[in-house]
Design an enzyme around this catalytic site. Structure first.
Site, PDB file in Angstrom:
ATOM      1  N   PHE A 235       0.830  -1.207   0.000  1.00  0.00           N
ATOM      2  CA  PHE A 235       0.000   0.000   0.000  1.00  0.00           C
ATOM      3  C   PHE A 235       0.863   1.256   0.000  1.00  0.00           C
ATOM      4  CE2 PHE A 235      -1.891  -3.450   2.531  1.00  0.00           C
ATOM      5  CZ  PHE A 235      -2.768  -3.905   1.562  1.00  0.00           C
ATOM      6  N   GLY A 463       0.004  -8.866  -3.974  1.00  0.00           N
ATOM      7  CA  GLY A 463      -1.342  -9.313  -3.628  1.00  0.00           C
ATOM      8  C   GLY A 463      -2.359  -8.874  -4.658  1.00  0.00           C
ATOM      9  N   THR A 464      -1.896  -8.131  -5.656  1.00  0.00           N
ATOM     10  CA  THR A 464      -2.807  -7.596  -6.664  1.00  0.00           C
ATOM     11  C   THR A 464      -3.296  -8.652  -7.635  1.00  0.00           C
ATOM     12  OG1 THR A 464      -0.904  -7.165  -8.058  1.00  0.00           O
ATOM     13  CG2 THR A 464      -1.634  -5.371  -6.637  1.00  0.00           C
ATOM     14  N   PRO A 590     -11.574 -10.182 -13.889  1.00  0.00           N
ATOM     15  CA  PRO A 590     -12.630  -9.714 -12.991  1.00  0.00           C
ATOM     16  C   PRO A 590     -12.479 -10.234 -11.562  1.00  0.00           C
ATOM     17  CG  PRO A 590     -13.560 -10.802 -14.939  1.00  0.00           C
ATOM     18  CD  PRO A 590     -12.074 -10.938 -15.038  1.00  0.00           C
ATOM     19  N   GLY A 660      -5.248   1.455 -14.118  1.00  0.00           N
ATOM     20  CA  GLY A 660      -4.907   0.824 -12.838  1.00  0.00           C
ATOM     21  C   GLY A 660      -6.066   0.881 -11.862  1.00  0.00           C
ATOM     22  N   GLU A 663      -5.631   1.656  -6.537  1.00  0.00           N
ATOM     23  CA  GLU A 663      -5.852   2.778  -5.626  1.00  0.00           C
ATOM     24  C   GLU A 663      -7.218   3.430  -5.782  1.00  0.00           C
ATOM     25  OE1 GLU A 663      -1.569   4.650  -5.028  1.00  0.00           O
ATOM     26  OE2 GLU A 663      -1.797   3.665  -6.951  1.00  0.00           O
TER      27      GLU A 663
END
Lengths: 705, 182
Positions: A235, A463-464, A590, A660, A663
């Site tokens: 993060f 983790g994305t 998705p 992206g 965020e």
């Protein structure tokens, strides 16, 4: 970047499919290895000693008691630590000077045979210092507040237009310091092998870590290997090299054996960055029809002496958000004697959008307008700051689609009218936005003669789902299934790539992967489809593809809707429903995208209601340094939550047509929640978080209960 | 001191254990089982959750000596006895299938907690799941998908499906939860 220099990835399976995470199995069996999970033979352990004052000089380091601990190996401090080169980041110049820049800065490092021994040693080290009074408090009158170059913008005549406006909003909003607290505390396991330095680090971008270590230890970059194969969240806190990795490498050099250093949770706020507190004044001048004529957003924040160029750029989203001929933005920053603030999920954007989207809700109330209609009425044709067109926008479509799904049409705008037992119910809306950028990257694709492909790139999966999505991009470009290729990421031995940050990882890495796989396909075609013995390898770099002038403003957008219930006896607000509708280009997976967006929204909910920290003026650091006192949302804090996205086609982004999403989800959530609290209670929350004591007091003061 | 205990069905002995050493440290650094994660060291986050004689505990809060003669199960042993070697326990498979894994750092602790919940309560309500999992923080924050995974594992178990056999693909619809104050 003209938007025309790339070919598009063929759209269709496996791209756009909900492919399960390739590393799912490793993660559910406990076999995925994170930085602190590596224990080379002979590994020693290190534990940091934090500065006991906020500012001053270390005058003596008393080591005797620490060295008497069983298993003690060394106590490193400024007086004996190896000298380091310059890495252009003063937070990394660890143990180089007796000067203390902030509370919690590492002033010594205990190294021992075992972790408990290192910890006992650190407790036994006695630091003598000469303190000086620190400057810790940010006020609007702080004499050292300055506006750095590029931190202000003005168009038209804001003061006159605001003064002459029929409806004016002038409000100050505040956000406390917020901490990233990824579940994995920063850790590094470092080892010198001959003249080479090999490090397992929890980082969002190991190339930058390698460059920093090479500069600090005066090595060639290829003498340093950094591995960040699995990273337990970041993060932003792991977006740049942090002191722990330098300390681990330094300790490994000093004791001549591998050293593992995992920062204790309580030191993360002081050593790994945080979202600095902001004081934000927003002024909106509009006509009675809700047309905004004048908008000003002014932010005061702070940084540390170690990070003089940092600031929370909270006015950035305001520049491009709504149309108004008269505009003013300004960010001021004061250097305080505090731990260095840094990136936290959607830095700047998340902070600024809380204030602006709260002010827009205040304006809607003042104009007796629906807040969605107000936003639609102020939709700009082009980016009001640059005059450039948006590559795509669709904010109003997100608002309208969300309104349909949420059941907004039935909403009675009057505040404090809906009571169910002890609960006051209300709903609120806010917009989300985040820049869609791309950074040069390289990648390599290899075809095996016996069939099968290998794609290599030093991307990082924090983790994305990057590992999985990049495999999908490669497979779609090659026209094969995901299971017909291998993807290798997370090591500096692989082709150089930018960090997982700024929501530009997938766009940047994906572009390079697409380019490599596209060229590899052409090479295979040149061989009439037969891969020669020894295989075929293509290495590419996208620097030149991205080098041309920009003609568009590229941003993702979204709308978030919240329904809250506020307990009139306790003042506790809970989010009953949260809905996000986003326009973020093509959604490449998705399944992983949904988790990214939901995760951002939940972190935003947490920011609205529970997360708060204090820069303590006596102590100089944040007292809320652990997860007992810094409350992140738990499973029971979340109820009905949903996310949708528009089928947005934007050919001006990158070969995937994606924006992206790491965020975007946290931007605007807090305002949606506090706008809903206003609708529920009539109380306007301008200071985050909306905690029960303050809310109850305000409800009583306003005679609402 | 020497500590002897069973981890995932195997006897282990650790020598020269200091009295203050945590079970988590012994598992990770002495026994080579780093699946259980160290994230807060004070029992707030649940990342180090293991079973101690079946009881769900934070391994960071258990002194290694307290494990003497007892049985520990970690994420590494979750699939033991759940099928052929190399297979996944139903809750592990459900986490993969439901997309309940992100950075993966909270995952081992959540799996152990969720597995214990389903053992105790095979068809938990959403409120039961949220309550049971609230000692396990996920900063990513994947609570919705984690909830889906637990629902999915419960539904598959109710349908009697083997973890790898076709079972319900979508988690069952959420059930309504009472709200305090309502």
């Amino acid at each position: 970047m003209t938007g025309t220099t790339f070919g598009a990835v063929p759209w269709g399976p496996p791209l756009g499919e909900p492919v399960p995470r390739l590393d799912g199995r490793a993660k559910v069996t406990g076999s995925a290895r994170y930085a602190a999970d590596h224990t080379p033979a002979g590994c020693a352990h290190a534990w940091p000693v934090p500065a006991p004052v906020a500012k001053g000089t270390v005058t003596a380091v008393h080591r005797a008691a620490a060295m008497a601990e069983p298993g003690a190996l060394s106590v490193l401090a400024h007086d004996d630590a190896p000298r380091l080169g310059d890495a252009d980041d003063r937070t990394l110049a660890v143990l180089q000077s007796p000067r203390i820049a902030h509370r919690g800065q590492v002033v010594a490092l205990a190294v021992a045979e075992t972790l408990p021994a290192a910890r006992a040693m650190a407790a036994a080290v006695r630091i003598e210092c000469a303190p000086v009074p620190p400057d810790l408090e940010l006020t609007p009158e702080h004499p050292r507040l300055v506006t750095p170059e590029g931190a202000e913008s003005a168009q038209g005549d804001f003061p006159a237009a605001f003064h002459g406006a029929q409806v004016r909003i002038d409000a100050v909003y505040s956000i406390p310091p917020l901490h990233n607290h990824p579940m994995e505390p920063h850790a590094a396991t470092a080892q010198w092998l001959g003249g080479r330095l090999v490090v397992f680090d929890s980082s969002q971008g190991s190339n930058a870590v390698r460059d920093a270590l090479a500069a600090l230890f005066e090595l060639e970059p290829d003498q340093v290997s950094v591995v960040s194969e699995h990273v337990g969240g970041g993060f932003g806190a792991k977006g740049t090299p942090r002191p722990h990795v330098v300390l681990a490498a330094m300790a490994a050099m000093a004791v001549n054996r591998p050293v593992k250093l995992a920062l204790p949770r309580g030191l993360l706020p002081a050593l790994t960055g945080y979202r600095a507190s902001t004081l934000q004044r927003v002024r909106l001048g509009a006509d009675t029809e809700g047309r905004v004529r004048a908008i000003a957003h002014e932010v005061d924040t702070y940084t540390s002496p170690l990070s003089p160029d940092w600031r929370e750029r909270a006015t950035q989203p305001t520049r491009s958000l709504y149309a108004a001929p008269h505009r003013l933005t300004r960010e001021r920053v004061a250097p305080l004697d505090v731990p260095s603030p840094s990136w936290m999920r959607a830095p700047g954007e998340c902070s600024g959008m809380f204030a602006v989207e709260s002010a827009m809700d205040e304006l809607a109330v003042a104009c007796a307008m629906d807040p969605i209609e107000l936003r639609a009425r102020n939709e700009p044709d082009v980016d009001p700051h640059t005059g450039r067109p948006f590559s795509s926008r669709h904010l109003v479509e997100c608002l309208r689609a969300g309104a349909d799904r949420f059941g907004w049409a039935d909403r009675d705008p009057a505040p404090a009218m809906r009571r169910q037992g002890r609960l006051l119910i209300g709903s609120g809306v806010a917009a989300s936005t985040y820049p869609a950028e791309v950074i040069p990257s390289s990648a390599r694709a290899h075809a095996n003669p016996g069939g099968g492909f290998l794609v290599e790139i030093n991307a990082t999966d924090i983790g994305t789902g990057a590992r999985t999505v990049l495999a999908q991009i490669a497979a779609s470009t090659l026209g094969i299934g995901v299971d017909e290729l291998e993807i290798d990421i997370g090591r500096t031995d692989l082709p150089r790539a930018p960090l997982a940050g700024g929501s530009c990882g997938t766009a940047s890495w994906g572009w390079a992967v697409h380019k490599a796989c596209g060229e590899l396909s052409r090479r295979i075609d040149e061989h009439q489809g037969a891969v020669p013995a020894g295989g075929l390898t293509v290495t590419v770099d996208t620097t030149e593809d991205l080098a041309t002038d920009d003609q568009y403003t590229r941003r993702s957008f979204g709308a978030q809707f919240a329904e809250v219930a506020v307990d009139v006896d306790t003042g506790e607000a809970r989010v009953r429903r949260l809905l996000g509708v986003f326009a973020a280009g093509r959604i490449l997976n998705p399944r992983t995208a949904r988790s990214q967006l939901l995760g951002g929204m939940i972190m935003g909910l947490s920011m609205a209601l529970t997360e708060t920290s204090t820069l303590d003026l006596a102590f100089g650091d944040h007292p809320e340094r652990d997860l007992a006192s810094y409350h992140v949302a738990s499973c029971a804090d979340v109820r009905e939550i949903d996310v949708h996205w528009l089928a947005e086609e934007d050919s001006r982004l990158n070969p995937m047509g994606s924006k992206g999403i790491g965020e975007l989800g946290i931007v605007g959530t807090a305002a949606a929640v506090t706008n809903a609290i206003h609708h529920a209670t009539g109380v306007r929350v301008r200071d985050l978080p909306a905690q029960p004591d303050a809310l109850l007091e305000a409800m009583i003061a306003q005679g609402r209960i | 001191m020497r500590v002897s205990f069973t981890v995932n069905g195997r006897r282990h002995e650790a020598d020269d254990v200091w009295e203050g050493e945590s079970l988590l440290f012994v598992l990770r650094e002495r026994l080579g089982l780093p699946g259980s994660k160290n994230a807060c060291e004070q029992g707030e986050c649940g990342s180090c959750t293991v079973r101690l004689d079946g009881e769900v505990v934070c391994a960071c809060l258990v002194a290694a000596g307290q494990a003497q003669g007892r049985e520990v199960r970690t994420v590494e042993g979750l699939a033991d006895g759940a099928g052929p070697p190399g297979g996944l326990a139903p809750i592990q498979q459900a986490f993969v299938d439901a997309g309940a894994v992100q950075c993966g750092f909270c995952t081992p602790g959540l799996l152990v907690t969720a597995d214990a919940l389903l053992e105790r309560q095979p068809s938990p309500s959403d409120a039961d799941i949220r309550e049971a999992l609230s000692g396990n923080l996920c900063r990513c924050t994947g609570y919705e998908k984690i909830l889906d995974a637990v629902r999915l594992a419960a539904a598959r178990s109710a349908a009697g499906a083997a973890p790898t056999a076709p079972g319900p693909e979508a988690p069952p619809a959420p059930r309504s939860e009472p709200e305090p104050g309502e």
